[in-house]
Design a protein around this motif. Structure first.
Motif, PDB file in Angstrom:
ATOM      1  N   ASN A 161     -46.058 -67.299 -82.314  1.00 28.91           N
ATOM      2  CA  ASN A 161     -45.350 -67.966 -81.324  1.00 28.91           C
ATOM      3  C   ASN A 161     -44.385 -66.889 -80.835  1.00 28.91           C
ATOM      4  O   ASN A 161     -44.132 -66.781 -79.490  1.00 28.91           O
ATOM      5  CB  ASN A 161     -44.654 -69.013 -81.711  1.00 28.91           C
ATOM      6  CG  ASN A 161     -43.887 -69.932 -80.615  1.00 28.91           C
ATOM      7  OD1 ASN A 161     -44.835 -70.094 -79.664  1.00 28.91           O
ATOM      8  ND2 ASN A 161     -42.533 -70.362 -80.733  1.00 28.91           N
ATOM      9  N   HIS A 162     -43.673 -66.249 -81.752  1.00 28.29           N
ATOM     10  CA  HIS A 162     -42.402 -65.395 -81.494  1.00 28.29           C
ATOM     11  C   HIS A 162     -43.101 -64.006 -80.817  1.00 28.29           C
ATOM     12  O   HIS A 162     -42.826 -63.667 -80.051  1.00 28.29           O
ATOM     13  CB  HIS A 162     -41.674 -64.981 -82.589  1.00 28.29           C
ATOM     14  CG  HIS A 162     -40.514 -63.975 -82.176  1.00 28.29           C
ATOM     15  ND1 HIS A 162     -39.796 -63.581 -83.169  1.00 28.29           N
ATOM     16  CD2 HIS A 162     -39.949 -63.703 -80.876  1.00 28.29           C
ATOM     17  CE1 HIS A 162     -38.666 -62.521 -82.613  1.00 28.29           C
ATOM     18  NE2 HIS A 162     -39.000 -62.852 -81.415  1.00 28.29           N
ATOM     19  N   VAL A 165     -44.309 -63.492 -77.174  1.00 28.93           N
ATOM     20  CA  VAL A 165     -43.271 -63.152 -76.020  1.00 28.93           C
ATOM     21  C   VAL A 165     -42.617 -62.070 -76.210  1.00 28.93           C
ATOM     22  O   VAL A 165     -41.445 -61.634 -75.650  1.00 28.93           O
ATOM     23  CB  VAL A 165     -42.356 -64.309 -76.050  1.00 28.93           C
ATOM     24  CG1 VAL A 165     -43.097 -65.540 -75.375  1.00 28.93           C
ATOM     25  CG2 VAL A 165     -41.602 -64.612 -77.117  1.00 28.93           C
ATOM     26  N   THR A 166     -42.900 -61.068 -77.014  1.00 33.59           N
ATOM     27  CA  THR A 166     -42.287 -59.664 -77.339  1.00 33.59           C
ATOM     28  C   THR A 166     -43.166 -58.518 -76.742  1.00 33.59           C
ATOM     29  O   THR A 166     -44.553 -58.778 -76.425  1.00 33.59           O
ATOM     30  CB  THR A 166     -42.081 -59.480 -78.685  1.00 33.59           C
ATOM     31  OG1 THR A 166     -43.377 -59.294 -79.433  1.00 33.59           O
ATOM     32  CG2 THR A 166     -41.275 -60.557 -79.379  1.00 33.59           C
ATOM     33  N   ASN A 211     -50.680 -64.907 -75.490  1.00 28.96           N
ATOM     34  CA  ASN A 211     -50.278 -63.596 -75.052  1.00 28.96           C
ATOM     35  C   ASN A 211     -50.670 -62.496 -75.735  1.00 28.96           C
ATOM     36  O   ASN A 211     -50.370 -61.329 -75.719  1.00 28.96           O
ATOM     37  CB  ASN A 211     -48.821 -63.427 -74.517  1.00 28.96           C
ATOM     38  CG  ASN A 211     -48.489 -64.744 -73.698  1.00 28.96           C
ATOM     39  OD1 ASN A 211     -49.057 -64.940 -72.526  1.00 28.96           O
ATOM     40  ND2 ASN A 211     -47.266 -65.162 -73.663  1.00 28.96           N
TER      41      ASN A 211
END
Length: 593
Positions: A161-162, A165-166, A211
């Motif tokens: 999840n983290h 978005v990186t 993503n």
């Protein structure tokens, strides 16, 4: 006869000097090497055999150790260890003073992260990748190799999840073989199966929706295909996800056909794969089987009894109940936090829940024990298998902290049986209507009573809560033991000639302590020895010292247990000797009184 290639590979640089066409030979030699040594020395087999081609491809394509590999779980890493400078001492794997069975940072700079527990790789690799970006090193690769059983854990989802978005240069490789130690379970496993079978349209791919640049699934045993895809992914920035299909135990027919048994098969014939059977007739039962058979017997008589385990149905012997009552026994996958709170939810509805988790893995659900169970005083029955020293799995798996981290929690009863009878009786007692949660800790391995099942199963006695017992009376010193380690006291006392000098008291309850008996003991004895197979910091001995301090007793107290350090791997006997809690060490100590 072909010239050996593996014997000349001392590090990945040597591997990269080979022509790509030579790599299948390396794979065969690496498989044979692992099989030959594990057949004699024992260890984890199937997981490493399943990632041989992937291991070779990773070290062939990436600039390890500058590029970072994190294995999840470390059962897969035998091939990695052999290719990274540990071929010559691989025969010491998991032995006292030898190399660890898991990746270990202090052992090699190729071991970038210690990984004895599951589902940590994505978070660790992401942390490394973000750190690289902050340092301006945008070309370094960070690769998490995670099994399909491990990726179902909540922590793995948190990492995904983290990462999504990186802009971290992170590659997650899913080693999908549909099995951990036992077969993988859950909706994610069903989803991955559908992906493998081409039943899920790519536009609905859940990994892409987070993503990640998703590719696969591809054959993880086709070393050329894996290398080609890794080279392509090398050029892509940001989070990437490669889905590989592998077979656990690949290359050994029996290990492919019986993947549960050959996860860690013990000694076997390297040529035929046949497991060398141990003579187990007329031996005492395994504690896990005492648990499993007792809970099954109780469940037959009480339809409110539920069993829960996170991914260890065979290892915990909950499988007995799962086979008989599949609607009332649950393998929830590698999800200890979920297991504990699931049990709490069931307890609110009047169910009697036996939540079986290895001691070392219960650490992963500490907040749930406090917040979801103890704070609400829900009578969940925690059954802590593999408590104490577990042997060759080493520091990541010893269950030596549970007494210390559980006894500080209000409302929670903490109990350790001395033998099989006490284990079955406390399991019986726990379902009679306790008003508090209870943690029952018991060791790996066998008990002390032959023919236990024929003589004792189904013959139950309720255990009074918070009561100790005097096993041997004495006049000079009192030994207070907790749990099965107390049997070492019995054996040691039998070997010394002194009589009536040393008293032995069994204190199965760490919480609540039998304070009535403690008052009598401290009033009678000037010297007291406590013994436990948990850490001496904060454990049973600490509880006795606290009692003495609170009541102004001045007796000399000696605390024996696991010292304040991480204990490495070796046999349980060797490790008990190191901790000076084995029979010989106790005999020597007692002879001084």
């Amino acid at each position: 006869m072909k010239k050996s290639l593996l014997s000349n590979i001392n590090n990945p640089t040597d591997l990269r000097l080979l022509d790509e066409a030579q790599l299948p030979q390396v794979a065969q030699e690496l498989r044979d090497f692992i099989i030959d040594i594990v057949a004699v020395k024992e260890g984890h087999l199937g997981a490493s055999l399943g990632v041989i081609e992937l291991t070779i491809a990773l070290h062939y394509v990436f600039d390890t150790p500058n590029d970072l590999l994190i294995w999840d779980v470390g059962h897969q890493a035998y091939g990695h260890k052999i290719l990274t400078g540990r071929r010559e001492n691989f025969h010491t794997n998991r032995q006292l003073g030898g190399i660890s069975g898991f990746p270990k940072r202090s052992e090699s700079n190729y071991d970038t992260f210690g990984v004895g527990h599951s589902s940590t790789s994505i978070s660790a690799a992401l942390g490394m990748a973000i750190a690289s970006n902050l340092k301006g090193d945008f070309n370094k690769h960070h690769i998490a190799i995670i099994g399909d059983a491990s990726i179902a854990s909540g922590m793995a989802f948190e990492g995904l999840n983290h990462a999504g978005v990186t802009d971290a240069n992170l590659l997650v490789i899913l080693n999908d073989n549909a099995i951990g130690i036992d077969p993988s379970v859950g909706a994610l496993k069903q989803y991955l199966t559908a992906v493998k079978e081409g039943k899920n349209p790519r536009q609905n791919n859940m990994i892409k929706s987070l993503n990640f640049d998703y590719s696969g699934p591809i054959d993880g045993h086709d070393v050329f295909a894996v290398i080609k895809e890794l080279k392509r992914l090398q050029k892509i920035k940001g989070p990437k996800f490669l889905h590989l299909i592998t077979t656990k135990g690949k290359g050994l027919q029996q290990a492919e056909e019986d993947q549960v048994k050959y996860h860690a098969p013990g000694k076997f014939d390297a040529a035929t794969g046949e497991i060398i059977t141990k003579q187990e007739q007329n031996l005492p039962p395994k504690y896990q089987d005492v648990f499993g058979l007792t809970v099954l017997d109780l469940a037959r008589k009480n339809d409110k009894i539920i069993g829960i385990t996170p991914a260890m149905p065979s290892g915990s012997s909950l499988k007995f109940m799962m086979d008989a009552f599949p609607e009332r026994a649950f393998d929830v996958g590698i999800a200890e936090q979920h297991a504990v709170t699931l049990a709490a939810g069931m307890a609110t509805q009047g169910m009697i829940v036996y939540c079986n988790i290895y001691s070392t893995f219960l650490q992963r659900a500490y907040d749930q024990i406090i917040h979801d169970v103890a704070l609400q005083n829900l009578p969940v029955i925690f059954c802590l298998d593999r408590a104490g020293l577990v042997g060759e799995d080493g520091a990541t798996h010893h269950g030596v902290f549970d007494i210390a981290y559980l006894r500080c929690i209000p409302n929670l009863i903490v109990y350790a049986p001395r033998n099989e009878i006490e284990l079955q009786n406390i399991l019986y007692t726990a379902q009679l209507g306790l008003e508090n949660p209870i943690a029952i800790r018991y060791p790996r391995g066998r008990g002390v009573i032959n023919n236990w099942q024929e003589k004792h199963l189904s013959h139950y006695d309720a255990i009074p809560i918070g009561v100790s017992s005097c096993i041997v009376s004495g006049t000079r010193v009192a030994v207070l033991s907790n749990g099965t380690i107390g049997n070492n006291v019995t054996l040691a006392l039998a070997k010394i000639k002194k009589t009536n000098t040393i008293a032995h008291h069994d204190f199965p309850f760490v919480k609540p302590l039998d304070e009535k008996s403690l008052h009598q003991i401290f009033s009678q004895f000037d010297s007291i020895i406590t013994l436990e197979d948990g850490t001496v910091k904060g454990g049973f001995g600490s509880a006795v010292i606290e009692f003495a301090a609170n009541n102004n007793y001045k007796s000399q107290i000696t605390v024996l247990g696991i010292p304040d350090e991480f204990i490495e791997h070796g046999t349980v006997t060797e490790l008990q000797q190191y901790c000076k809690i084995d029979v010989s060490s106790l005999e020597k100590l007692f002879s001084n009184y």
